[in-house]
Scaffold this motif. Sequence first.
Motif, PDB file in Angstrom:
ATOM      1  N   ALA A 109      32.114  26.307  14.103  1.00  0.00           N
ATOM      2  CA  ALA A 109      32.497  27.107  15.264  1.00  0.00           C
ATOM      3  C   ALA A 109      33.105  28.437  14.822  1.00  0.00           C
ATOM      4  CB  ALA A 109      33.491  26.334  16.126  1.00  0.00           C
ATOM      5  N   ASP A 110      32.964  29.454  15.678  1.00  0.00           N
ATOM      6  CA  ASP A 110      33.585  30.737  15.386  1.00  0.00           C
ATOM      7  C   ASP A 110      35.096  30.558  15.242  1.00  0.00           C
ATOM      8  OD1 ASP A 110      31.140  31.969  15.544  1.00  0.00           O
ATOM      9  OD2 ASP A 110      31.382  32.584  17.642  1.00  0.00           O
ATOM     10  N   GLN A 111      35.655  31.220  14.266  1.00  0.00           N
ATOM     11  CA  GLN A 111      37.095  31.161  14.009  1.00  0.00           C
ATOM     12  C   GLN A 111      37.573  29.740  13.686  1.00  0.00           C
ATOM     13  OE1 GLN A 111      38.908  34.086  14.061  1.00  0.00           O
ATOM     14  NE2 GLN A 111      36.939  35.067  14.416  1.00  0.00           N
ATOM     15  N   ALA A 112      36.731  28.937  13.063  1.00  0.00           N
ATOM     16  CA  ALA A 112      37.096  27.556  12.723  1.00  0.00           C
ATOM     17  C   ALA A 112      38.335  27.544  11.837  1.00  0.00           C
ATOM     18  CB  ALA A 112      35.942  26.860  12.022  1.00  0.00           C
TER      19      ALA A 112
ATOM     20  N   ILE B 278      39.127  35.714   8.150  1.00  0.00           N
ATOM     21  CA  ILE B 278      40.515  35.504   7.745  1.00  0.00           C
ATOM     22  C   ILE B 278      41.207  36.843   7.466  1.00  0.00           C
ATOM     23  CG2 ILE B 278      40.117  33.218   6.792  1.00  0.00           C
ATOM     24  CD1 ILE B 278      39.763  34.503   4.068  1.00  0.00           C
ATOM     25  N   ASP B 279      42.521  36.869   7.645  1.00  0.00           N
ATOM     26  CA  ASP B 279      43.267  38.086   7.308  1.00  0.00           C
ATOM     27  C   ASP B 279      44.106  37.922   6.048  1.00  0.00           C
ATOM     28  OD1 ASP B 279      45.274  36.455   8.220  1.00  0.00           O
ATOM     29  OD2 ASP B 279      45.791  37.675   9.961  1.00  0.00           O
ATOM     30  N   GLN B 280      44.204  36.660   5.539  1.00  0.00           N
ATOM     31  CA  GLN B 280      44.948  36.467   4.297  1.00  0.00           C
ATOM     32  C   GLN B 280      44.417  35.258   3.526  1.00  0.00           C
ATOM     33  OE1 GLN B 280      49.081  35.680   5.006  1.00  0.00           O
ATOM     34  NE2 GLN B 280      48.680  34.055   6.496  1.00  0.00           N
TER      35      GLN B 280
ATOM     36  N   LYS C 284      46.336  19.010   1.378  1.00  0.00           N
ATOM     37  CA  LYS C 284      46.671  18.130   0.251  1.00  0.00           C
ATOM     38  C   LYS C 284      45.724  18.287  -0.938  1.00  0.00           C
ATOM     39  CE  LYS C 284      48.927  14.581   3.053  1.00  0.00           C
ATOM     40  NZ  LYS C 284      49.007  13.127   3.369  1.00  0.00           N
ATOM     41  N   LEU C 285      44.727  19.108  -0.820  1.00  0.00           N
ATOM     42  CA  LEU C 285      43.738  19.254  -1.892  1.00  0.00           C
ATOM     43  C   LEU C 285      44.378  19.874  -3.132  1.00  0.00           C
ATOM     44  CD1 LEU C 285      40.675  18.996  -2.581  1.00  0.00           C
ATOM     45  CD2 LEU C 285      40.464  21.394  -1.890  1.00  0.00           C
ATOM     46  N   SER C 286      44.275  19.164  -4.267  1.00  0.00           N
ATOM     47  CA  SER C 286      44.863  19.662  -5.509  1.00  0.00           C
ATOM     48  C   SER C 286      43.810  20.099  -6.530  1.00  0.00           C
ATOM     49  CB  SER C 286      45.758  18.587  -6.133  1.00  0.00           C
ATOM     50  OG  SER C 286      44.997  17.434  -6.463  1.00  0.00           O
ATOM     51  N   SER C 287      42.618  19.496  -6.446  1.00  0.00           N
ATOM     52  CA  SER C 287      41.582  19.807  -7.426  1.00  0.00           C
ATOM     53  C   SER C 287      40.211  19.680  -6.773  1.00  0.00           C
ATOM     54  CB  SER C 287      41.689  18.850  -8.623  1.00  0.00           C
ATOM     55  OG  SER C 287      40.628  19.026  -9.522  1.00  0.00           O
ATOM     56  N   THR C 288      39.313  20.573  -7.130  1.00  0.00           N
ATOM     57  CA  THR C 288      37.964  20.521  -6.574  1.00  0.00           C
ATOM     58  C   THR C 288      36.955  21.038  -7.585  1.00  0.00           C
ATOM     59  OG1 THR C 288      36.548  21.250  -4.742  1.00  0.00           O
ATOM     60  CG2 THR C 288      38.188  22.801  -5.510  1.00  0.00           C
ATOM     61  N   GLY C 289      35.705  20.699  -7.343  1.00  0.00           N
ATOM     62  CA  GLY C 289      34.617  21.288  -8.115  1.00  0.00           C
ATOM     63  C   GLY C 289      34.258  22.622  -7.487  1.00  0.00           C
ATOM     64  N   ASP C 290      32.989  22.835  -7.245  1.00  0.00           N
ATOM     65  CA  ASP C 290      32.520  24.077  -6.632  1.00  0.00           C
ATOM     66  C   ASP C 290      33.082  24.190  -5.215  1.00  0.00           C
ATOM     67  OD1 ASP C 290      30.648  26.372  -7.023  1.00  0.00           O
ATOM     68  OD2 ASP C 290      29.779  25.542  -5.192  1.00  0.00           O
ATOM     69  N   LEU C 291      33.762  25.312  -4.907  1.00  0.00           N
ATOM     70  CA  LEU C 291      34.400  25.490  -3.603  1.00  0.00           C
ATOM     71  C   LEU C 291      33.823  26.716  -2.908  1.00  0.00           C
ATOM     72  CD1 LEU C 291      36.555  24.965  -1.441  1.00  0.00           C
ATOM     73  CD2 LEU C 291      38.190  26.206  -2.872  1.00  0.00           C
ATOM     74  N   SER C 292      33.290  26.496  -1.697  1.00  0.00           N
ATOM     75  CA  SER C 292      32.720  27.598  -0.927  1.00  0.00           C
ATOM     76  C   SER C 292      33.180  27.481   0.517  1.00  0.00           C
ATOM     77  CB  SER C 292      31.188  27.563  -1.002  1.00  0.00           C
ATOM     78  OG  SER C 292      30.625  28.603  -0.218  1.00  0.00           O
ATOM     79  N   ILE C 293      33.845  28.526   1.014  1.00  0.00           N
ATOM     80  CA  ILE C 293      34.274  28.579   2.409  1.00  0.00           C
ATOM     81  C   ILE C 293      33.712  29.858   3.024  1.00  0.00           C
ATOM     82  CG2 ILE C 293      36.229  28.733   3.988  1.00  0.00           C
ATOM     83  CD1 ILE C 293      37.844  27.098   2.043  1.00  0.00           C
ATOM     84  N   ARG C 294      32.966  29.666   4.126  1.00  0.00           N
ATOM     85  CA  ARG C 294      32.350  30.801   4.805  1.00  0.00           C
ATOM     86  C   ARG C 294      32.515  30.643   6.316  1.00  0.00           C
ATOM     87  NH1 ARG C 294      26.861  32.173   1.347  1.00  0.00           N
ATOM     88  NH2 ARG C 294      27.630  31.448  -0.666  1.00  0.00           N
ATOM     89  N   ASN C 295      32.568  31.769   6.990  1.00  0.00           N
ATOM     90  CA  ASN C 295      32.588  31.803   8.460  1.00  0.00           C
ATOM     91  C   ASN C 295      33.790  31.078   9.048  1.00  0.00           C
ATOM     92  OD1 ASN C 295      29.404  30.794   7.634  1.00  0.00           O
ATOM     93  ND2 ASN C 295      29.720  32.887   8.291  1.00  0.00           N
ATOM     94  N   ALA C 296      34.927  31.118   8.373  1.00  0.00           N
ATOM     95  CA  ALA C 296      36.147  30.474   8.873  1.00  0.00           C
ATOM     96  C   ALA C 296      37.105  31.515   9.438  1.00  0.00           C
ATOM     97  CB  ALA C 296      36.826  29.689   7.761  1.00  0.00           C
TER      98      ALA C 296
END
Length: 468
Positions: free
Chosen positions: A218-221, A261-263, A227-239
């Motif tokens: 959704a727009d502006q999701a 996002i602004d920050q 709680k996430l401390s460790s991850t493999g490949d991380l991709s965040i888009r359209n948030a």
Amino acid sequence: MKLKYNIFVLNSLLITSAFASYLLNHELIGKISEAEVIAMSTIPNNQELCHKKNHELNNQDEINILARTCHEVVGNVEILKDYQDKYVDLSDIEKIHGDLSVHDCSQIISLNAPRLDTIGGGIKIKDLTSLVSITVPSLQNVHNIEFVTLPLLKDININRDIEQLDKLIISDTSLQSIESFQNVKKVNTLEINNNRYLANIDLHVDIVNEKLHIYSNADQAQVNFAKLSSTGDLSIRNAGSFNLNNLEYINKSLDIIENSIDQINLTKLKKVVGTVAIIDNDNLKDVNCNNLTHIEGGLLIINNDNLKNMDFLPSIHTIGGAIQIDGTFHKVTFEKLKVIKGGANFRSQSDKFNCTELLEPLMERHVIRGENLTCSSNMKNQSNLNQSNVTKISYNKTKTGKATGMKESMSSQTEITKSDSSAPSTTENSSKTGKVKSKKNSGLKLTSINIYGIGIWFLITFIFFSMF
């Protein structure tokens, strides 16, 4: 004489009673043997029904037969694409030692498995354009959950006690919530994309081993992985926003692309094994990565128009690849940077960015080890730097959206090989039945011999007493 006669009659009665008892006993044995034959002939059929590599089902009647016979199913359960009913109800099935797969069934409206608590493989529901609800309230043990291309799916009821998965993929649905998976703490692959009504993604996951991709919801999701401390490949888009405040290690690459996002607050992040890409975030004004010391890949910061000061990496001392920073920024600083193993390209449309101020300290400390170095800005009276043998660091804008997301999600589909090699053969069944029948026949032959012997003994006794 009378005494002898009475003895004879008594003896005859005893013999007759024994004979009758013998016959009755053997008659019952005959009946039991017949029941055993029937039972033994049906056992392999039950085994064949409950134990297959693939249980392929065409309609609800076939599911009902399987559920009545087998509370525990060995093998994969597959609803075929020409399935004839609108509902899938697994009723009394409690365990499936394989995958539960439903693909390409446009007429199915709901899937219900009220008693199913264990799936040895995964539950894979894909390309069901009419599916509205999925109900598996008792499910506790499962490896993979894949809900892909279910455009009308609005309701998921799955046991919320599931804490560990190999794979969780939710793609192209009408879901407004994924609270059923809120307590998953460890997962290898987590993908949530193209869910147009999903405005809040709030999961309590601690570790993602391979891949965490969130995009085109959704727009502006609002994305919350507090709680996430460790991850493999991380991709965040359209948030619209995201919370990764506890994240310390990224064991592959980090992509923050095309968000509103602004920050960005990654205050605990210490190390990124791959490349860091912060690209096309039009509203981004502030980034905080104060504790990030190592980026083992490259660093790409491109087209973030409101990000003016690139001073958010005060602790960085190693960049293992190349740097490309492109936009309208005014200032770039790397106070503790010791080595850039690749080249460097800085290009600003601002008239306030000073290439000399940035590059002189880096060149004095021999920070840039790559041969290629370029820097340009719109500052007046500035000599732009362009070293010889420059190799351009190009960035092709990544296209996101429904079509791309679906293509990526569908690439994870696996095919199930169809064979029934584990089912008992008809030849074996017939041989077992034949053995039982042969035992029964030999028992009947023995009975005939015994009856013949008793008859002879009875005749000899009669002749003996007649002589007196």
